[in-house]
Design an enzyme around this catalytic site. Sequence first.
Site, PDB file in Angstrom:
ATOM      1  N   GLY A 192      -3.799  -3.329   2.483  1.00 16.29           N
ATOM      2  CA  GLY A 192      -3.138  -2.699   3.626  1.00 16.29           C
ATOM      3  C   GLY A 192      -1.649  -2.919   3.640  1.00 16.29           C
ATOM      4  O   GLY A 192      -1.125  -3.783   2.939  1.00 16.29           O
ATOM      5  N   GLU A 193      -0.977  -2.112   4.440  1.00 16.79           N
ATOM      6  CA  GLU A 193       0.466  -2.236   4.596  1.00 16.79           C
ATOM      7  C   GLU A 193       0.724  -2.777   6.001  1.00 16.79           C
ATOM      8  O   GLU A 193       0.553  -2.063   6.989  1.00 16.79           O
ATOM      9  CB  GLU A 193       1.120  -0.863   4.369  1.00 16.79           C
ATOM     10  CG  GLU A 193       2.564  -0.758   4.777  1.00 16.79           C
ATOM     11  CD  GLU A 193       3.461  -1.884   4.255  1.00 16.79           C
ATOM     12  OE1 GLU A 193       3.395  -2.229   3.055  1.00 16.79           O
ATOM     13  OE2 GLU A 193       4.222  -2.438   5.072  1.00 16.79           O
ATOM     14  N   CYS A 204      -5.893   1.485   2.228  1.00 22.26           N
ATOM     15  CA  CYS A 204      -4.436   1.581   2.313  1.00 22.26           C
ATOM     16  C   CYS A 204      -4.004   2.980   1.901  1.00 22.26           C
ATOM     17  O   CYS A 204      -4.588   3.581   1.006  1.00 22.26           O
ATOM     18  CB  CYS A 204      -3.798   0.547   1.384  1.00 22.26           C
ATOM     19  SG  CYS A 204      -1.992   0.518   1.453  1.00 22.26           S
ATOM     20  N   CYS A 250       0.292   3.056  -4.060  1.00 25.03           N
ATOM     21  CA  CYS A 250       0.999   2.500  -5.219  1.00 25.03           C
ATOM     22  C   CYS A 250       0.135   2.695  -6.462  1.00 25.03           C
ATOM     23  O   CYS A 250      -1.070   2.450  -6.436  1.00 25.03           O
ATOM     24  CB  CYS A 250       1.319   1.025  -4.999  1.00 25.03           C
ATOM     25  SG  CYS A 250       2.440   0.764  -3.613  1.00 25.03           S
ATOM     26  N   SER A 257       8.028  -5.687  -1.633  1.00 24.68           N
ATOM     27  CA  SER A 257       7.457  -5.295  -2.920  1.00 24.68           C
ATOM     28  C   SER A 257       8.385  -4.274  -3.556  1.00 24.68           C
ATOM     29  O   SER A 257       8.415  -3.116  -3.150  1.00 24.68           O
ATOM     30  CB  SER A 257       6.065  -4.684  -2.717  1.00 24.68           C
ATOM     31  OG  SER A 257       5.199  -5.658  -2.206  1.00 24.68           O
ATOM     32  N   LEU A 258       9.143  -4.723  -4.526  1.00 29.36           N
ATOM     33  CA  LEU A 258      10.168  -3.856  -5.110  1.00 29.36           C
ATOM     34  C   LEU A 258       9.636  -3.161  -6.366  1.00 29.36           C
ATOM     35  O   LEU A 258       9.562  -1.948  -6.436  1.00 29.36           O
ATOM     36  CB  LEU A 258      11.416  -4.686  -5.416  1.00 29.36           C
ATOM     37  CG  LEU A 258      12.695  -3.927  -5.668  1.00 29.36           C
ATOM     38  CD1 LEU A 258      13.112  -3.110  -4.455  1.00 29.36           C
ATOM     39  CD2 LEU A 258      13.822  -4.886  -6.057  1.00 29.36           C
ATOM     40  N   GLU A 307     -11.369  -8.036   2.272  1.00 28.56           N
ATOM     41  CA  GLU A 307     -11.241  -9.227   1.431  1.00 28.56           C
ATOM     42  C   GLU A 307     -10.192 -10.196   1.968  1.00 28.56           C
ATOM     43  O   GLU A 307      -9.163  -9.782   2.478  1.00 28.56           O
ATOM     44  CB  GLU A 307     -10.775  -8.818   0.032  1.00 28.56           C
ATOM     45  CG  GLU A 307     -11.748  -7.997  -0.739  1.00 28.56           C
ATOM     46  CD  GLU A 307     -11.191  -7.628  -2.107  1.00 28.56           C
ATOM     47  OE1 GLU A 307     -11.769  -6.758  -2.746  1.00 28.56           O
ATOM     48  OE2 GLU A 307     -10.167  -8.202  -2.530  1.00 28.56           O
ATOM     49  N   SER A 324       4.441  -9.211   3.722  1.00 27.23           N
ATOM     50  CA  SER A 324       4.904  -8.453   2.558  1.00 27.23           C
ATOM     51  C   SER A 324       4.800  -6.963   2.830  1.00 27.23           C
ATOM     52  O   SER A 324       3.759  -6.470   3.259  1.00 27.23           O
ATOM     53  CB  SER A 324       4.030  -8.833   1.354  1.00 27.23           C
ATOM     54  OG  SER A 324       4.360  -8.043   0.239  1.00 27.23           O
ATOM     55  N   CYS A 364      -2.142  -0.268  -7.968  1.00 24.82           N
ATOM     56  CA  CYS A 364      -2.864  -1.163  -7.057  1.00 24.82           C
ATOM     57  C   CYS A 364      -4.309  -0.730  -6.841  1.00 24.82           C
ATOM     58  O   CYS A 364      -4.603   0.459  -6.712  1.00 24.82           O
ATOM     59  CB  CYS A 364      -2.128  -1.189  -5.720  1.00 24.82           C
ATOM     60  SG  CYS A 364      -2.907  -2.226  -4.476  1.00 24.82           S
TER      61      CYS A 364
HETATM   62  N1  SAH Z   1       1.359  -3.401   1.302  1.00 28.09           N
HETATM   63  C1  SAH Z   1       2.040  -4.651   1.219  1.00 28.09           C
HETATM   64  C2  SAH Z   1       1.140  -5.866   1.146  1.00 28.09           C
HETATM   65  C3  SAH Z   1      -0.096  -5.783   0.312  1.00 28.09           C
HETATM   66  S1  SAH Z   1       0.116  -5.760  -1.450  1.00 28.09           S
HETATM   67  C4  SAH Z   1       3.014  -4.631   0.048  1.00 28.09           C
HETATM   68  O1  SAH Z   1       3.065  -3.633  -0.663  1.00 28.09           O
HETATM   69  O2  SAH Z   1       3.766  -5.583  -0.115  1.00 28.09           O
HETATM   70  C5  SAH Z   1       0.683  -7.373  -1.864  1.00 28.09           C
HETATM   71  C6  SAH Z   1       1.399  -7.461  -3.192  1.00 28.09           C
HETATM   72  O3  SAH Z   1       0.485  -7.370  -4.291  1.00 28.09           O
HETATM   73  C7  SAH Z   1       2.390  -6.347  -3.380  1.00 28.09           C
HETATM   74  O4  SAH Z   1       3.584  -6.851  -3.933  1.00 28.09           O
HETATM   75  C8  SAH Z   1       1.666  -5.456  -4.367  1.00 28.09           C
HETATM   76  O5  SAH Z   1       2.532  -4.603  -5.020  1.00 28.09           O
HETATM   77  C9  SAH Z   1       0.998  -6.473  -5.252  1.00 28.09           C
HETATM   78  N2  SAH Z   1      -0.092  -5.960  -6.101  1.00 28.09           N
HETATM   79  C10 SAH Z   1      -0.870  -4.884  -5.894  1.00 28.09           C
HETATM   80  N3  SAH Z   1      -1.744  -4.730  -6.913  1.00 28.09           N
HETATM   81  C11 SAH Z   1      -1.524  -5.736  -7.772  1.00 28.09           C
HETATM   82  C12 SAH Z   1      -2.133  -6.123  -9.014  1.00 28.09           C
HETATM   83  N4  SAH Z   1      -3.132  -5.451  -9.542  1.00 28.09           N
HETATM   84  N5  SAH Z   1      -1.636  -7.230  -9.631  1.00 28.09           N
HETATM   85  C13 SAH Z   1      -0.632  -7.949  -9.065  1.00 28.09           C
HETATM   86  N6  SAH Z   1      -0.051  -7.636  -7.909  1.00 28.09           N
HETATM   87  C14 SAH Z   1      -0.481  -6.540  -7.263  1.00 28.09           C
END
Ligand code: SAH
Length: 349
Positions: A160-161, A110, A114, A215-216, A90, A192, A117
């Site tokens: 992805g990371e 990924c 998390c 992403s904290l 996507e 990110s 996610c």
């Molecule tokens: N892996 C990387 C980049 C991809 S995720 C990272 O973790 O930063 C990009 C951002 O979207 C991250 O901050 C992630 O935590 C957030 N994210 C994931 N699922 C989400 C959701 N359902 N709603 C809002 N933000 C989300």
Amino acid sequence: MKSLYDLTFNQLRDFCVDQGWKKFRGQQIFEWLYRKRVNSIDEMSDLSLDTREKLKEMFTLEACVVKEKQVSKDGTTKYLFELSDGSLIETVMMVYEFGKSVCVTSQVGCNMGCDFCASGLLKKKRNLSSGEIVAQVLAVQKDLDAVNDRVSNIVVMGTGEPFDNFENVMAFCEIVNHDRGLAIGARHLTISTCGIVPKIREFAKMQVQYNLAISLHAPNDELRDKLMPINKAYPLKELMAAIREYCELNNRRLTFEYILLRGINDQDSHAAQLAKLIHGLNAYVNLIPYNEVDEHGYRSVDRASAMRFYDKLMKQGVRATIRKEHGGDIDAACGQLRAKHEQQRMEGE
Ligand code: SAH
């Protein structure tokens, strides 16, 4: 076979020199790819037929094939692309006052897991090549060409990371940043990460101008362990040490992303912990309304609670913003569109 889109400007130049071609051939080809944006090597009309044949023997020019496109009322456009091996990814184009921003995917699936996610619903199948990340931006740019517009910003925030695919993501950034090509300013590029500490250190040492977002999502280890398994490998103390190192080496403002999850991380006490955690850093917090994913059961906060959290942070001297939601009427949450398609594929098999 490698794609021409995999090569950085310097790699392309060196390749041409190795072939015994003139040095500027590399630049010429690069400009055909990213300025004139041809769809085939045959269209590179000022290269000799021999040169074109040689290129075709060694490289593909495979683009992302559009499987589905959803356009939201606010202009947000979500693309579902199919890659040459059948993988689905996507990409999202968002419309801002400052321009058009593209959110690219860096891996098929990924492994970070998390808890909130949608991307992690499908485990990592493989890394994307640099060319496959470039092709996402080019596909969007080619759509924008039709209306005389351009991609101005890129965020590596799709599935992805990126720091789990470090080299390809860095090559991708170099390619789209190059001024002979798409010329997306380094400061208009954001990567990110969920917090892969050794890679944050490596990135810090590179001293590139790309923006870094972390992403904290939780201000203490107990909660972050539950939400983000990466925290067990790299707990907050280590993460914050790497971030401080980044800030010392780079005079760039950092972003902390913080999804507000109702009843989980949205209390006044969390805001206070967060302010303490990032105290003194050249950073701001981007509060993100949670895009609800059916499978996970987390809920987003309402506007009033988000404002309250925001005020708490501001009162403690933390700069914060509340992210505007885009494409609420389409499957815009990370991984949602792809997850839906994979589900349909499985049902169809
Ligand atoms: N892996 C990387 C980049 C991809 S995720 C990272 O973790 O930063 C990009 C951002 O979207 C991250 O901050 C992630 O935590 C957030 N994210 C994931 N699922 C989400 C959701 N359902 N709603 C809002 N933000 C989300």
